[in-house]
Design an enzyme around this catalytic site. Structure first.
Site, short mmCIF file in Angstrom:
data_model
loop_
_atom_site.label_atom_id
_atom_site.label_comp_id
_atom_site.label_asym_id
_atom_site.label_seq_id
_atom_site.Cartn_x
_atom_site.Cartn_y
_atom_site.Cartn_z
N ASP A 129 -78.29 -20.22 20.02
CA ASP A 129 -79.04 -20.24 20.89
C ASP A 129 -78.27 -19.18 21.82
O ASP A 129 -76.59 -19.10 21.40
CB ASP A 129 -78.87 -21.60 22.02
N ASP A 152 -88.17 -19.21 24.62
CA ASP A 152 -89.12 -20.30 25.30
C ASP A 152 -89.84 -19.89 26.04
O ASP A 152 -90.34 -19.14 26.46
CB ASP A 152 -87.97 -20.19 26.92
N GLU A 169 -77.83 -13.66 25.16
CA GLU A 169 -78.63 -12.44 25.92
C GLU A 169 -77.79 -12.06 26.97
O GLU A 169 -77.72 -10.75 27.44
CB GLU A 169 -79.86 -12.61 26.02
#
Length: 771
Positions: free
Chosen positions: A413, A479, A416
């Site tokens: 995860d 998401d 970014e």
């Protein structure tokens, strides 16, 4: 980024300098360099006090031409760079008084000398061109430099790709900055920015810059595709191909083919969800609940709180919730499950690893030598510096302990929000590292899995990426919200990603934010289980189907079992992706470029080359979809319809538009309980709508990716010739809508509800069916 004020004027403070002509040319065996002054030269004095653009043309592979343009060449050399292959194929170069021409395969570029212009051709057909004002060096109001290129957009030309973008599928009219951000699926931001786009005219453009590339797609200049970077150089590739599939194949020749994921990864993944409370009892309850309801489950994923709060990442189980993690993992694996755990590259200040990482210089630093820290996500967190080989080994070592414990995969995860006011161990440029960080992060984890688990056993569940990141599958869409709108925007993101060289894509079934209605969950489940990879995941509520309603259990069971039976077909598409770069889940235009109606479709897709999937995006159960020309057979009902038109129909939750194109031979397995079985054993082939003269072949591979057998058909008038190479394995085949059968020269046959079912003698390598 916009530099002009309408068609006639520049924005205030911006000076735009264009090459006016080609003054000199240097030719070698495999490249050509042009020198183009930004002023008309009438006498020697005009050569003074002006900028000169240096342009180098080369070919890294057949049908691809690289354009490198420099204002000041001495500023180049900043790292990192994308890893791009250079095979240096033979090229043809022509240099005369009027033009310079380079040819690589069918791709040709022509540069006019007197009035500078670049034109790109596929044979004699023009693909695009850059006119005299297209290539430019631009000086900004603060003396900053930019390099820009404009390529013509023809009438009816559409552009696609640029990574996982949730905005409209066709990128015309959009401004796209390729800068990775954690922005969810409901904004113009993207977790996976890829500076590569494809045109429906049959070519692609790869801008070879890891830093931010600003694209103006028919936006600043409405008939131009524009891309610009800050600095003194611009590097891009024109990628040609005989078809959109071939363009993608050529592009992934440059940036890397996806690795082959393990067969088990295609099964259903179930997670603990994000902020839910859970322990071993909860996990076991969910796993046993799926088994009790006869829902096949392949992977169980532990999300964030398998580690103690405020200590992400320390890569240690929270012993308060999981006092015996070793035993728990063993017990889960005894149930036939693979295990995935959530990780990220951030080390919080409370983690026991923080001081260790600081001591050895494993975290990204500020220019004054301090560790870069902030409180967003984890309090006082630092970021692992993957440009430091020792930091990579240290990080891998922590993960290896989990693999030794029984973990099989990692959800990588984040990655970014990478700062630019920092200093890297290897002195990488922070602007270029911002997106490229995701590549290095996933590469380190994937390589560890490959080293520890072996070839074709490594798989991630990754969120961030950039060009080349397709080598480390799989990726999911981030998401999304629990709405039909978000379900549709998620699909747009996945289709854009697969048009950018990525072979696999997944999404959070039912939406990540909030909790779906039972209606939405059932529709999203059908969509999710007809995607390349499938995961039940969410934020604040458990995602087991019985928490919605009992029919959700039936829908999940139905489509999970169907997907497992489809594994011989899906895994063969995966092997094709590994060798060709053509994605498993593909936009309609990729499979039907000749059908202009397919150029705009973003609510349906092809799963492999034979199955069309059209998810349902409304509470009414109304499906609106388009079938290209030909005869199509519904996979579940066997209903045959003619294509070349739009359809609108009602569907219950146990079905959706799931059509097989004519001329297909679909290989379905005999097992629906799990995805990784011996596909070549007791397999059933389904042959759909064969026309005269039609040849078709289905290949069956085993779960290690090795060819295990094949079956080919050819129909001529009232006879079908079948060739089998199934190595003595028992198999059967079903002929749809073939008409009456008078004889079969091998084995037995009978008429069933599905069609004509034939059980040939396994030892017969060839036989004939007479209609």
């Amino acid at each position: 980024m916009k530099f002009t004020n309408g068609f006639w004027l520049n924005r205030e403070g911006y000076d735009i300098h264009h090459p006016k002509s080609v003054r000199d040319v240097k030719v070698s065996d495999n490249d050509v360099t042009l020198y183009a002054p930004c002023k008309e030269i009438e006498h020697r004095g005009d050569t003074l006090n002006i900028p000169l653009i240096t342009i180098r043309l080369s070919s890294p592979e057949k049908d691809t031409i690289r354009v490198q343009a420099y204002h000041h060449k001495g500023t180049s050399g900043r790292k990192p760079d994308f890893q791009v292959e250079d095979l240096s194929p033979d090229v043809e170069i022509l240099n005369n008084d009027k033009e310079v021409v380079m040819k690589s395969g069918q791709l040709r570029v022509k540069i006019l000398k007197e009035q500078f212009e670049m034109r790109f051709y596929d044979g004699d057909k023009e693909l695009t061109h850059s006119n005299q004002k297209g290539l430019a060096w631009i000086k900004g109001p603060q003396n900053e430099s930019y390099m820009r290129s404009q390529l013509n957009l023809g009438v009816g030309e559409n552009l696609y790709g640029l990574g996982e973008r949730f905005t409209p599928f066709i990128k015309n009219g959009q401004v796209v900055d390729t800068w990775n951000k954690d922005g969810g699926t409901s904004s113009e931001q993207s977790y996976k920015n890829v500076p590569f786009y494809m045109s429906n005219k049959g070519y692609g453009v790869f801008v070879n810059h890891p830093e931010n590339v600003s694209f103006e797609i028919g936006s600043e200049a409405v008939s131009k595709s524009q891309f610009s970077v800050r600095g003194e150089e611009l590097d891009y590739y024109i990628v040609n191909g005989s078809s959109p599939k071939q363009v993608l194949s050529n592009y992934t020749n440059l940036t890397g083919k996806p690795e082959l994921p393990p067969a088990w990864s295609f099964g259903l993944w179930l997670t603990t969800s994000f902020t839910t409370d859970y322990d071993e009892e909860t996990v076991t309850h969910f796993v046993d609940g799926m088994a009790e309801r006869d829902i096949p489950l392949s992977v169980f994923h532990f999300d964030c709180f398998w580690m103690k709060e405020f200590e992400w990442s320390n890569f240690e189980w929270d012993r308060d919730s999981f006092p015996d993690p070793e035993g728990m993992l063993r017990r889960l694996k005894e149930k036939g499950l693979k295990i995935c755990v959530w990780i990220n590259p951030y080390i919080s200040q409370k983690s026991k690893l923080f001081d260790e990482a600081v001591k050895h210089g494993y975290l990204i630093k500020r220019s004054n030598g301090d560790v870069w820290q902030w409180d967003m996500w984890q309090a006082g967190m630092g970021i692992v510096d993957f440009t430091n080989p020792d930091a990579c080994s240290w990080f891998s070592g922590k993960l290896k302990s989990l693999l030794d414990m029984g973990v099989d995969s990692f959800k990588t995860d984040f990655g970014e929000r990478i700062p630019t006011d920092v200093v890297y161990f290897d002195e990488s440029d922070p602007e270029r590292m911002h997106n490229y960080y995701a590549y290095t992060y996933n590469q380190v984890v994937f390589n560890l899995l490959k080293e520890q688990r072996g070839t074709n056993e490594a798989v991630l569940f990754a969120r961030s990426s950039t060009a080349g990141g397709q080598k480390f599958p799989v990726h999911w869409g981030g998401d999304c919200d629990a709405t039909y709108d978000s379900m549709a925007e998620s699909l747009r993101g996945g289709l854009s990603l697969t048009m950018s060289g990525f072979g696999y894509w997944s999404h959070d079934i039912g939406g990540f934010e909030n909790t779906a209605t039972a209606d939405l969950f059932k529709r999203w489940t059908a969509f999710g289980l007809m995607s390349s990879h499938s995961r039940l995941h969410g934020r604040a509520s458990y995602r087991v189907p019985w928490h919605y309603d009992e029919e959700s259990v039936e829908v999940t069971r139905h489509f999970a079992r169907l997907k497992n039976r489809l594994m011989p077909y899906l895994y063969n598409a995966s092997i094709e992706n590994h060798s060709s770069g053509v994605p498993v889940m593909r936009p309609m235009i990729l499979e039907f470029p000749e059908d202009y109606s397919c150029h705009v479709l973003d609510r349906q897709y092809m799963l492999g080359d034979s199955i069309l999937v059209a998810p349902i995006f409304n509470e009414q159960g109304l499906a609106s979809y388009y079938l290209p020309k030909g005869r199509w057979t519904h996979l579940l009902s066997g209903k045959v319809v003619s294509g070349g038109k739009w359809k609108e129909e009602q569907y219950d939750y146990m079905s959706l538009p799931l059509y097989v194109r004519e001329g297909s031979i679909l290989a379905l397995g005999s097992i629906s309980d799990f995805p990784d079985y011996e596909y070549e054993k007791n397999i059933r082939f389904y042959a759909y709508e064969f026309m005269n003269g039609k040849k078709s072949k289905a290949t069956v591979s085993n779960k290690n990716g090795e060819v295990a057998g094949s079956l080919s058909f050819q129909k001529t008038d009232n006879k079908i010739r079948v060739k089998s190479d199934m190595n003595g394995n028992d198999y059967s085949l079903v002929l749809y809508n073939i008409g009456s059968v008078s004889s079969v020269s091998s084995g037995n046959w009978r008429i069933t509800e599905e069609g004509v079912e034939i059980e040939p003698n396994p030892s017969d390598n060839e036989f004939q069916i007479v209609l």
